[in-house]
Design a protein around this motif. Structure first.
Motif: not given
Length: 137
Positions: A36-45, A72-76
């Protein structure tokens, strides 16, 4: 736009999708992951599975991705995948052929390194998901 974020789906050849969405569910290696918008930054496989796009409170698009990564970033959310096929365009006959080919590759990898066997198994599992999605479409 409030309550949305930019979703980009990128293949090695081109940008496949770029638009504001309310939510996306991605097939992360650890399980499905809703963003969702504002998600915690992450890089996932990513594992083979369905990527579901939500707009207006409902699923507006479902795509099969065989593997990849997502940033994943808060805006994208940027999804990097070799391919992405709308589930409505999946052919059951082609999916059956893809499963058979992946099974043969896995059998052939029996004498290979553990990494090669794991790669072949990942592909086989992805093709089985593709077949399930094609059958349901």
């Amino acid at each position: 736009m409030a309550g949305t974020f930019l979703l980009e789906l990128v293949s090695p050849e081109k940008l496949l999708l770029s638009r504001q969405v309310e939510m996306v569910v991605i097939p992360a290696a650890e399980g499905e992951m809703g963003v969702l918008p504002g998600h915690v930054p992450a890089i996932v496989s990513l594992r083979g599975g369905a990527l579901r796009v939500y707009e207006g409170g409902q699923v507006t698009e479902t795509l099969f991705v065989p593997a990849g990564f997502a940033e994943v970033t808060p805006e994208r959310v940027t999804v990097l995948a070799d391919e992405a096929t709308p589930v409505a365009e999946l052919s059951r006959a082609q999916a059956d052929a893809d499963v058979a080919k992946a099974e043969a590759a896995y059998t052939a990898a029996a004498a290979e390194s553990p990494e090669k066997r794991e790669e072949a198994m990942d592909r086989l599992l992805a093709m089985r998901v593709k077949k399930d999605l094609a059958t349901a479409a």
